[in-house]
Design an enzyme around this catalytic site. Sequence first.
Site, mmCIF file in Angstrom:
data_model
loop_
_atom_site.group_PDB
_atom_site.id
_atom_site.type_symbol
_atom_site.label_atom_id
_atom_site.label_comp_id
_atom_site.label_asym_id
_atom_site.label_seq_id
_atom_site.Cartn_x
_atom_site.Cartn_y
_atom_site.Cartn_z
ATOM 1 N N GLU A 12 19.328 -8.566 22.931
ATOM 2 C CA GLU A 12 18.668 -7.958 24.089
ATOM 3 C C GLU A 12 19.458 -8.178 25.379
ATOM 4 O O GLU A 12 18.923 -8.018 26.477
ATOM 5 C CB GLU A 12 17.239 -8.484 24.210
ATOM 6 C CG GLU A 12 16.360 -7.902 23.109
ATOM 7 C CD GLU A 12 14.906 -8.286 23.183
ATOM 8 O OE1 GLU A 12 14.621 -9.392 23.695
ATOM 9 O OE2 GLU A 12 14.068 -7.492 22.720
ATOM 10 N N LYS A 13 20.745 -8.535 25.236
ATOM 11 C CA LYS A 13 21.493 -8.877 26.456
ATOM 12 C C LYS A 13 21.711 -7.680 27.373
ATOM 13 O O LYS A 13 21.915 -7.830 28.564
ATOM 14 C CB LYS A 13 22.823 -9.556 26.115
ATOM 15 C CG LYS A 13 23.845 -8.724 25.368
ATOM 16 C CD LYS A 13 25.110 -9.548 25.123
ATOM 17 C CE LYS A 13 26.206 -8.758 24.440
ATOM 18 N NZ LYS A 13 25.955 -8.541 22.995
ATOM 19 N N GLU B 227 3.242 -9.549 19.931
ATOM 20 C CA GLU B 227 3.264 -8.297 19.167
ATOM 21 C C GLU B 227 3.102 -8.522 17.657
ATOM 22 O O GLU B 227 3.990 -8.198 16.865
ATOM 23 C CB GLU B 227 4.549 -7.528 19.452
ATOM 24 C CG GLU B 227 4.637 -7.044 20.876
ATOM 25 C CD GLU B 227 5.836 -6.126 21.144
ATOM 26 O OE1 GLU B 227 6.792 -6.142 20.361
ATOM 27 O OE2 GLU B 227 5.798 -5.408 22.150
ATOM 28 N N CYS C 53 -0.894 -14.859 -0.094
ATOM 29 C CA CYS C 53 -1.459 -13.704 0.628
ATOM 30 C C CYS C 53 -2.090 -12.744 -0.373
ATOM 31 O O CYS C 53 -3.159 -12.182 -0.108
ATOM 32 C CB CYS C 53 -0.394 -13.015 1.478
ATOM 33 S SG CYS C 53 0.058 -14.002 2.925
ATOM 34 N N ARG D 142 12.370 -12.500 14.137
ATOM 35 C CA ARG D 142 11.174 -13.137 14.709
ATOM 36 C C ARG D 142 9.930 -12.449 14.148
ATOM 37 O O ARG D 142 10.047 -11.454 13.434
ATOM 38 C CB ARG D 142 11.179 -13.028 16.244
ATOM 39 C CG ARG D 142 11.145 -11.577 16.685
ATOM 40 C CD ARG D 142 11.037 -11.385 18.183
ATOM 41 N NE ARG D 142 11.122 -9.965 18.476
ATOM 42 C CZ ARG D 142 11.030 -9.430 19.680
ATOM 43 N NH1 ARG D 142 10.846 -10.186 20.726
ATOM 44 N NH2 ARG D 142 11.113 -8.134 19.853
ATOM 45 N N CYS E 52 4.674 -16.057 7.211
ATOM 46 C CA CYS E 52 3.589 -15.766 6.271
ATOM 47 C C CYS E 52 2.257 -16.024 6.988
ATOM 48 O O CYS E 52 2.113 -17.000 7.720
ATOM 49 C CB CYS E 52 3.735 -16.702 5.074
ATOM 50 S SG CYS E 52 2.267 -16.769 4.055
ATOM 51 N N GLU F 89 4.002 -5.695 29.178
ATOM 52 C CA GLU F 89 5.458 -5.495 29.183
ATOM 53 C C GLU F 89 5.761 -4.042 29.518
ATOM 54 O O GLU F 89 5.080 -3.134 29.052
ATOM 55 C CB GLU F 89 6.066 -5.776 27.803
ATOM 56 C CG GLU F 89 6.117 -7.216 27.404
ATOM 57 C CD GLU F 89 6.777 -7.402 26.034
ATOM 58 O OE1 GLU F 89 7.602 -6.555 25.630
ATOM 59 O OE2 GLU F 89 6.443 -8.388 25.364
HETATM 60 C C1 GAL Z 1 8.878 -6.065 22.970
HETATM 61 C C2 GAL Z 1 8.881 -7.559 22.759
HETATM 62 C C3 GAL Z 1 9.775 -8.268 23.763
HETATM 63 C C4 GAL Z 1 11.097 -7.573 23.877
HETATM 64 C C5 GAL Z 1 10.870 -6.127 24.216
HETATM 65 C C6 GAL Z 1 12.121 -5.320 24.389
HETATM 66 O O1 GAL Z 1 8.492 -5.373 21.839
HETATM 67 O O2 GAL Z 1 7.580 -8.083 22.845
HETATM 68 O O3 GAL Z 1 9.926 -9.611 23.374
HETATM 69 O O4 GAL Z 1 11.788 -7.706 22.679
HETATM 70 O O5 GAL Z 1 10.126 -5.519 23.196
HETATM 71 O O6 GAL Z 1 11.827 -3.983 24.731
#
Ligand code: GAL
Length: 677
Positions: free
Chosen positions: A351-352, A153, A163, A114, A118, A303
């Site tokens: 990320e599970k 991010e 570019c 992800r 570009c 976050e």
């Molecule tokens: C961040 C990201 C999230 C998730 C998280 C996991 O960097 O924005 O989508 O991946 O890390 O810690």
Amino acid sequence: MNLLENFPAFLHGGDYNPDQWLRTPEIIDEDFRLMDKARCNTFSIGIFSWSQYEPEEGKFDFSWLDDIMERCRIHEKKVFLATPSAARPAWLAHKYPETNRVSAEGVRQPWGIRENHCWSSPVMRTKLALIIRKLAERYAAHPALAGWHISNEYNGACHCPLCRKEFVDFLKQRYGSLERLNELYWSAFWGHRYTAWDQVDPNDRAMDLAMLDFQRFNTQQVLDFMRFEIEALRDYSDAPVTTNMMGLYEGLDYWRIAEICDFIADDCYPVWYKGETEQTAAQYAMIHDMHYSMKGRPFLMMESCPGIPNYKPYCKIRRPGEFEREMLLALAHGADGTMYFQWRKGRGNCEKIHGAVVGHDGTDRTLVFQRVADYGAKLERIREVAGSLIRPEAAILYDWESAWALHNTKGFGEHAGNVTEQSLCGTVFSHYRALWTHSVPLSVLESACDFSGYKLLVAPMLFMMKPGVMERLVRFVEEGGTLVMTYLSAYVDENNLCFYGGNPGGKILRELFGIWNEDIDLFEPETKQTLRLSGAPLGGKTEFEVLRRCEYLHAEGAQVLGVYGREFYAGSPALTVNFRGKGRAYYIGADTEPDFLEAFYGKLLGECGIAPVLPDLPPAVKAARREKDGSAYYFVQNLSDETQCVRLPFAMTDLWNDAPASRELLLPPAGSAVLKA
Ligand code: GAL
């Protein structure tokens, strides 16, 4: 002023990805029940949802989001709706491979992961503008919409021909003529005289300024992209916009990104390993202070992890008090909300196993859920604190461009570049920590900020002096400010060209500090050096250990406060002060052990008339103050594993723990309190 207009409370919630659960609507029903139970009021939605909105090129489906937004309205949740640029649909990347990034080596990257499109691809922008406009048109007037979460991010760079062409345009704009570029690039070096703009290679490790310019350009490109995303919204929606930053991520100059955010948002993932609590708390306090300083008002911790992020070296279950203390640390340093990644753990992929409010058991019975719910309930007790401000009288400087310049400069040994997040225990951080330990409010500024109004300004390892900064430092001192600068400061100008006329900073700063820094001695651990005070002891000591870096200084009018204790330059200045106008300028030539800095700043803060927010705190207890409408709120935190007793100067009510007014506060291990006078 509150973070969101008309919302006089702290934000609490997280990233919510219901599009992973569309096959199990009963789970979504349960989500909303649990959200209410956890007292969550705000969610970021749709960050990676482009392929759900537009499953095939030109075919759109927003029905699931209509339903989620409606539920958010009914359950009184605020929504930060994302622009979905962080994850392109597979069809898009495969049909238009030019949307994929090209690496520095010139290789087009495959689709996947992800945040890797570009920055200049026209088709990427066309397709993105379309989806953003559709979202904005559809939800701009939705009562649940609180703002826009722009992308996710932002990071990285692209080296595709388009570019690179933009890089050339950037150079043309910055330098005007090739002759000027050749001059500032010092291109007679290794025969690098350029005869065409596109010969400048940002990966040429011989050319410091080429690398630096590409980093500047990359920030410009991301800014341009972000502006493009915002403009696509603006025909329909004037709701506030932000993007989630990543602390001190070295790739982007976040001060520039901050300029186009309506409020600042940041992602924070500390871990609390044994023996490192103070270090971690100080590190994140510094990051929070910077985010507060960017607008001089509350920011959002967008976050954080209610459990444990899956990528840490040790994934320890959180110890009691730790989670709450981490959240309150952010609020203490100016956050007006704390949110999580993520609301519910997905069942698949990388990320599970990452911590989330709701786990794979799907219940409210876990430790994590209960802690979150408890925290959510307590947040309501301190509702009146939302929107309160911090009033620092001391500031510390951290500049991205200066960090890049230092990093791109070959020399100074392996530790030179240690001003990035990986090694925040580097100079900037060690000075911040030494100040923070005295529980005084602090700003973390860049050198372009206005210094007036501060009593104390600390510029650790400010390697690059941008135009006008030296003159402003002089004025700051002349008008009565106290300035502290350290080794490895003021070596180069904005073109990463060394100052002529000696360090620090040629004539201007040599005169201000009354010293000449002839050279720097960077030694192996086996070499031992000390800083010996010329006058009264500090913190009970007169001699302090020096680690790996010493500048070889000569006094040119400055008063010598400390000298080196060993080696051939024993007796030469290591710590000096020079008086100028109504103020004074200290220079610290040596990288000292932390107890020197702690004692040095303890004394200096006192002399500047900057008092700790609460007096006589036990060493393991730190405090911060926020103020609003004539009221002061004290966040008091125990960073140890033992109960701590705090004597207060006057009786205060503990809003957080719902305890009556008292002059004594008992904090359990890792405990926190929010007091009101
Ligand atoms: C961040 C990201 C999230 C998730 C998280 C996991 O960097 O924005 O989508 O991946 O890390 O810690």
